[in-house]
Design a protein around this motif. Structure first.
Motif, mmCIF file in Angstrom:
data_model
loop_
_atom_site.group_PDB
_atom_site.id
_atom_site.type_symbol
_atom_site.label_atom_id
_atom_site.label_comp_id
_atom_site.label_asym_id
_atom_site.label_seq_id
_atom_site.Cartn_x
_atom_site.Cartn_y
_atom_site.Cartn_z
ATOM 1 N N SER A 614 9.416 -4.097 9.499
ATOM 2 C CA SER A 614 8.388 -3.795 10.392
ATOM 3 C C SER A 614 8.237 -2.295 10.402
ATOM 4 N N ASN A 617 6.851 -0.931 6.869
ATOM 5 C CA ASN A 617 5.451 -1.165 6.756
ATOM 6 C C ASN A 617 4.622 0.034 7.349
ATOM 7 N N SER A 618 5.008 0.225 8.749
ATOM 8 C CA SER A 618 4.584 1.219 9.632
ATOM 9 C C SER A 618 4.723 2.493 8.913
ATOM 10 N N ALA A 620 4.975 3.031 5.677
ATOM 11 C CA ALA A 620 4.096 3.266 4.527
ATOM 12 C C ALA A 620 2.602 3.723 5.016
ATOM 13 N N ASP A 621 2.105 3.000 6.025
ATOM 14 C CA ASP A 621 0.765 3.358 6.465
ATOM 15 C C ASP A 621 0.607 4.854 6.972
ATOM 16 N N GLU A 622 1.728 5.128 7.872
ATOM 17 C CA GLU A 622 1.651 6.600 8.461
ATOM 18 C C GLU A 622 1.667 7.625 7.308
ATOM 19 N N THR A 624 0.748 7.350 4.212
ATOM 20 C CA THR A 624 -0.416 7.352 3.474
ATOM 21 C C THR A 624 -1.538 7.883 4.180
ATOM 22 N N ASP A 681 11.242 0.281 -1.881
ATOM 23 C CA ASP A 681 9.865 0.977 -1.374
ATOM 24 C C ASP A 681 10.138 2.436 -0.705
ATOM 25 N N GLU A 716 0.876 -1.085 3.277
ATOM 26 C CA GLU A 716 1.050 -1.741 4.643
ATOM 27 C C GLU A 716 0.833 -3.233 4.769
ATOM 28 N N ASP A 717 1.859 -4.078 5.034
ATOM 29 C CA ASP A 717 1.624 -5.442 5.182
ATOM 30 C C ASP A 717 1.782 -5.998 6.583
ATOM 31 N N LYS A 718 0.656 -5.895 7.358
ATOM 32 C CA LYS A 718 0.330 -6.244 8.732
ATOM 33 C C LYS A 718 1.210 -7.660 9.195
ATOM 34 N N ILE A 721 4.877 -7.201 10.044
ATOM 35 C CA ILE A 721 5.248 -6.180 11.367
ATOM 36 C C ILE A 721 5.363 -7.272 12.232
#
Length: 884
Positions: A614, A617-618, A620-622, A624, A681, A716-718, A721
């Motif tokens: 989780s 993924n968070s 990676a999104d942040e 980006t 990752d 990100e893969d929601k 999470i």
């Protein structure tokens, strides 16, 4: 798997970085993919001077560019990062002239043609130094497309632009006041002048009114230029001087009669409100002179030596002339008084010589017609400055822009493509060298001696490098470029000129975003300079610590547009970070025995697995989103914190009990896959920032691709999470932290396992704690652990702590020798109180506060605050122990 056991115990950047750079380059990974169905992403490198060597500013600028292009490449864009160097007219010519001087020669001894041969030789010898250094930094640019501002393609573009502007009437030749450098012996543009605050003087001189006993007193910072005065100006509304307007005064020392006139430019508050006017040696006086038809009398030559118009002062250098003029004024009764005066004095950016404004015949570009569309494109949002505040700075400058003086009295550079017929006087401006006069047919043509300002060719860089004026595939696909990365100090030199040049000659903007970074300062916040001796050679940093360490230490803490301080401690911390990553990778690879690639089912994932997945993924999104906003420094910090704290200090430690259980083979396989997946990752997210170490580790991983730089950027893969897992894991970690803090506060040695009681009133949260008690035991060093809903009586001799979910009690009996600990803390308290008293003594001392540098005072205040907090902690612990 033998490959798993080969990761060396220590990371050595020196043996890794050169190997991987050559691998990337030889495999042509830096080139665009060739798939023109992809979305393009392009950057043109701000061309460093061919004379230069890499400094920290270059290192930061190119690190930012490389992060962006490596990231976009991994996102699947078709990426072009186009490199090149600038011929650097004045700087390069000066270097070669210095070399000649050591041989007892000047450029005039060689003649233009032979001198230029020497410059090209010098360029070929030293010109690759900075590009080689950019390779050491890891710059992943397409070297097959490398350009030079004086190569054949760029030179053709320069000719094309000059002739086009000339034919439109936007380039003209005329007499105008320009900035002249007496040492470089050439005109320089306004933005090549550095204005430095200087302690000078203001001389008050009386100018007698013709045929009266009255006089006007003027104030000047440059008495030597009065020899060229052709008027005295006053403000039209200044009643003190209204009766003198239209009369004439006698110019002291020269016995020349000059007019008194009114002009609104005059500042009534400066000096006496009356100013001497020297049109040939001051830009503002030049404009007044044009308005009032004043004579222009130049009293200095190109070396700033007084000429024949200076009368008896002819032959004196301007500084010597000033002294003699002041002496003569004083002796003849014209000098009224002298005041100390601090003011800004223009200096040549290249050689630091004081600039001399002079009237000279030069070539100019008319700026107003070019500036208007360049302003509109920015106001309309087609070009965006990051940060936004630089938009207003750009607009203000463009709205008040003066015509650009583009001619330079040099030999090295793009020679102005204008020829003069020696027979009929025809002026020919042509894209190719003419062999005869277009008017009379004569072959007696002479080319203009001057060359173009270096920034003229640099202004064309985004499109000249892609083949313009030809309609090339690169130009059609990669232009306009995506972003320009540049320092805040060359917005006017370069950015503004590229914008109006791109619009004028291609009909398109040259780039969509302008990402502006600040300057790198030393630890004290000062600019780095030779005079201060505070410069840092980035190559030395690379040789000692590696390029990844330099890159990451430069980018962390950077925010768009703001200056950043360079700290050696940050370099050391980054080196430690690289070692942390290396050791984490070694741990993962050493625990891959029996590994098989599999995707664990959600039900097979433990709480800690779901938590780390989780968080990954968070993150990676942040990261980006931060990179999309060009907040690369913050993105680096987010990665640093996640890798060091969450992955290395928590997840890896939490996997150890499960990895050490050979019986639970399926559980071990699940952990292996999660560990490896997260590591992969992490390496991908970190690769744009630290390309070398990430590639080295990546190549040891099972099932890796050809190179990490062409692998896919993590998305990100929601679905992966689990907010509840994150919340529950945070609960467990807070309990472990609380127990660790108690151990540290009471000096409980790591080898001693302690007892603990954890009270959790909420049944769901208690279930989470109970099902994960193994982690609490292992990571907090607990042997006897009781997890309960409540306690009837509080245990004796305990220390307590609270988290959002739990009350924690740690009995000290049998763990801590209370008398011994009280004695130790009492002794420590005396030391801290002594430190606090010393600091207070300094901070209460007025002499210390008035004399000590600000940074010393700040350091003392920080010490006092640290001691105060330490004292409070000791007193709290003593109270706990005495209450037992």
């Amino acid at each position: 798997m033998s490959i798993i056991n080969n990761l060396p115990s220590v990371y050595d950047p020196g043996s890794v970085e050169g190997k991987w750079y050559e691998y990337w380059k030889s495999n042509r990974f830096f080139l665009p993919s060739g798939d023109y169905t992809k979305q393009p992403f392009s950057i043109v490198m701000p061309p460093p001077n061919v004379t230069g060597s890499l400094h920290l500013g270059h290192a930061l600028n190119n690190t930012i560019q490389d992060i962006l292009v490596r990231w976009r490449r991994m996102q699947g864009y078709n990426v072009l990062w186009l490199p090149g160097t600038d011929h650097a007219g004045i700087a390069t010519q000066a270097k070669v002239e210095e070399t000649l001087a050591q041989e007892g020669l000047s450029r005039h001894d060689l003649g233009r043609e032979k001198f230029l041969e020497r410059v090209w030789e010098w360029k070929d010898l030293y010109g690759k130094r900075i590009t080689d250094q950019l390779c050491l930094l890891g710059s992943s640019c397409d070297w097959s497309r490398e350009r030079f501002t004086m190569d054949e393609q760029c030179s053709r573009a320069v000719r094309e632009v000059f002739v086009n502007l000339y034919e439109k009437g936007l380039i003209y030749r005329g007499d105008y006041i320009i900035n002249w450098c007496p040492k470089c012996n050439t005109a320089i543009s306004d933005i090549e002048v550095e204005h430095e605050e200087t302690d000078g003087r203001l001389w008050y001189i009386k100018y007698p009114i013709e045929n009266t006993d009255e006089f006007v007193v003027v104030a000047t910072t440059r008495p030597e230029t009065m020899l060229g005065d052709t008027g005295v100006a006053v403000h039209p509304d200044d009643e003190r001087y209204s009766r003198f307007i239209g009369k004439r005064v006698k110019l002291p020392l020269m016995d020349r009669l000059i007019p008194v006139f009114a002009d609104e430019y005059v500042d009534r508050e400066f000096g006496t409100g009356a100013v001497k006017v020297t049109p040939a040696h001051d830009p503002n006086d030049f404009e007044m002179g044009l308005r009032h038809s004043l004579e222009q009398i130049a009293v200095m030559d190109s070396d700033a030596v007084m000429n024949e118009n200076a009368g008896k002062y002819q032959g004196l250098k301007r500084e010597e002339c000033r002294k003699q003029v002041v002496k003569d004024l004083d002796e003849q009764g014209y000098l009224i008084k002298v005041e100390e005066y601090r003011h800004a004095v223009g200096h040549c950016q290249r050689c630091d010589t004081v600039i001399e404004p002079m009237i000279s015949e030069q070539w100019f570009v008319k700026m107003k017609p070019l500036a208007e569309p360049a302003i509109k494109k920015v106001l309309d949002g087609e070009i965006r400055f990051i940060p936004e505040r630089f938009t207003r700075i750009y607009i203000n400058w463009m709205e008040n822009i003066r015509d650009w003086c583009i001619s330079r009295q040099l030999w090295w550079g793009h020679r102005i493509p204008v020829w003069y017929c020696q027979n009929c006087g025809e002026v020919i401006c042509a894209k190719t060298d003419p062999d005869r006069c277009t008017n009379c047919g004569s072959e007696g043509l002479k080319q203009d001696e001057d060359v173009l300002d270096t920034w003229f060719s640099s202004a064309l860089w985004p499109f000249s490098t892609m083949g313009w004026p030809e309609e090339t595939d690169d130009l059609a696909y990669f232009y306009p470029t995506s972003v320009l990365v540049t320092g805040r100090d060359i917005i006017f030199f370069w950015v503004a000129r590229m914008i109006f040049s791109g619009i004028e000659h291609t009909g398109k903007i040259p780039f969509r975003h302008v990402n502006i970074h600040g300057l790198i300062l030393d630890e004290k916040g000062r600019k780095m300079s030779k005079s201060l001796g505070n410069g840092i050679d980035p190559i030395e940093v690379i040789e000692k610590y590696g390029a990844d360490t330099l890159r990451f230490s430069l980018i962390t803490g950077v925010t768009p547009g703001n200056d950043v301080r360079f700290y050696w401690t940050k370099v050391e911390n980054t080196r430690n970070f690289a070692n942390k990553i290396w050791n984490a990778a070694r741990f993962v690879l050493m625990n891959m025995e029996g590994y098989q690639a599999t995707k664990p089912a959600e039900g097979e994932l433990s709480l800690v697995d779901r938590w780390i997945i989780s968080r990954l993924n968070s993150i990676a999104d942040e990261v980006t989103r931060l990179m999309e906003r060009y907040e690369l420094g913050e993105a680096a910090k987010v990665l640093y914190d996640f890798i060091w704290n969450e992955f290395c200090d928590w997840y890896i430690e939490l996997t150890k009990p499960r990895l050490s259980n050979p019986a639970a083979s399926r559980e071990r396989l699940v952990v292996q896959n999660v560990l490896l997946g997260v590591l992969v990752d992490i390496l991908k997210l970190l690769h744009p920032f630290m390309p070398f170490i990430t590639e080295e580790i990546y190549q040891y991983l099972p099932d890796h691709n050809e190179t990490i730089m062409l692998d896919s950027w993590p998305l990100e893969d929601k679905r992966a999470i689990w907010p509840e897992a994150v919340e529950n894991m945070e609960q467990i970690m807070n309990i472990i932290r609380a127990i660790r803090n108690i151990r540290a506060e009471f000096n409980i040695v790591p080898g001693i396992r302690i007892n603990a009681v954890i009270i959790v009133h909420d049944s769901a949260k208690r279930t989470v704690v109970e099902s994960n008690e193994l982690y609490i035991r292992e990571l907090a060093g607990v042997k006897g652990l009781k997890i309960t809903e409540s306690l009837d009586t509080k245990p004796r001799q305990v220390v307590s702590a609270l988290t959002s979910a739990a009350e924690i009690y740690v009995p000290l009996e049998g763990t801590v020798d209370i008398d011994k600990e009280v004695f130790r803390l009492t002794k420590e308290l005396k030391t801290v109180e002594s430190e606090l008293q010393k600091a207070a003594g300094k901070l209460d001392n007025e002499k210390f506060l008035s004399r000590a540098p600000a940074e010393v005072i700040d350091k003392e205040r920080a010490k006092a605050e640290e001691a105060r907090i330490k004292k409070e902690g000791i007193l709290r612990r003593l109270q706990i122990l005495k209450d037992q």
